[in-house]
Design an enzyme around this catalytic site. Sequence first.
Site, PDB file in Angstrom:
ATOM      1  N   TYR A 133     -76.698  28.585  50.098  1.00 50.36           N
ATOM      2  CA  TYR A 133     -76.038  29.029  51.325  1.00 50.36           C
ATOM      3  C   TYR A 133     -76.454  28.130  52.494  1.00 50.36           C
ATOM      4  O   TYR A 133     -75.611  27.681  53.283  1.00 50.36           O
ATOM      5  CB  TYR A 133     -76.405  30.487  51.611  1.00 50.36           C
ATOM      6  CG  TYR A 133     -75.663  31.090  52.780  1.00 50.36           C
ATOM      7  CD1 TYR A 133     -74.384  31.624  52.606  1.00 50.36           C
ATOM      8  CD2 TYR A 133     -76.221  31.132  54.050  1.00 50.36           C
ATOM      9  CE1 TYR A 133     -73.691  32.187  53.676  1.00 50.36           C
ATOM     10  CE2 TYR A 133     -75.541  31.684  55.123  1.00 50.36           C
ATOM     11  CZ  TYR A 133     -74.274  32.210  54.930  1.00 50.36           C
ATOM     12  OH  TYR A 133     -73.595  32.759  55.987  1.00 50.36           O
TER      13      TYR A 133
ATOM     14  N   SER B 115     -73.201  28.998  60.442  1.00 46.90           N
ATOM     15  CA  SER B 115     -74.258  30.008  60.335  1.00 46.90           C
ATOM     16  C   SER B 115     -75.467  29.530  61.128  1.00 46.90           C
ATOM     17  O   SER B 115     -75.600  28.332  61.442  1.00 46.90           O
ATOM     18  CB  SER B 115     -74.643  30.197  58.863  1.00 46.90           C
ATOM     19  OG  SER B 115     -75.832  30.962  58.725  1.00 46.90           O
TER      20      SER B 115
END
Length: 251
Positions: A156, A143
């Site tokens: 996350y 990410s």
Amino acid sequence: MTNPFDLSGRIAVVTGANTGLGQGIALALAQAGAAIVAVGRSAMDETRAGVEAAGGRFHEIRADLSTTEPLQAIVDDTVAHFGALDILVNNAGIIRRADAVDFTEADWDAVIDTNLKSAFFLSQAAGRHMLERGRGKIVNIASLLSFQGGIRIPSYTASKSGLAGLTKLLACEWAGRGVNVNAIAPGYFVTNNTQALREDPERSSAILARIPAGRWGEPSDIGGAAVFLASAAADYVHGTVIAVDGGWLAR
């Protein structure tokens, strides 16, 4: 001359392949010639239809990746069905949003278990098979939060930063044994995980203003990078994290 991007005869496991980025990656790999083993918690009829329309073979495995329990069975089922496992794409992931001062242990554990712990232990199970054969490709879906802090997504961010680190660790251990481990860092894509952001006019506008490409990514935009890293064209690429972000990190 042989096409270095041709995946004909290769067997690819893609987790979280029922929708979003996983579905886009599965379709791209199938279009390049790979047989697809789609892993997910829900029906993957749409993914199956797309893979088969591209002329690819398809096998579905229902599994909950919030636990390590099904991971070895995924590898065993794949090998039993197709005879081998050549490519693993660790795409399955979840997200929880809250201010850091309010973030719960349950939300921390849920994200870390799915995004990081299961990705490592599935890579381990697949890696044993690949190392024995002397070849294989593992592609982790990292990410932008592998590089940046973000806001309101502590677990996350930690999971994706950890996944980038694991990508490098596994590459260091396995590169000399025929197994490539790399990652893709998607930017802001139209997926279930970004629905809350896209529905927030202020946040969506701020995000779009920073993307040089001027738009959110579509799942089909990530397929080319996945095919590259899964193919012979990337045989000397190890431990890298490729950003597919519309230019976000360049700004």
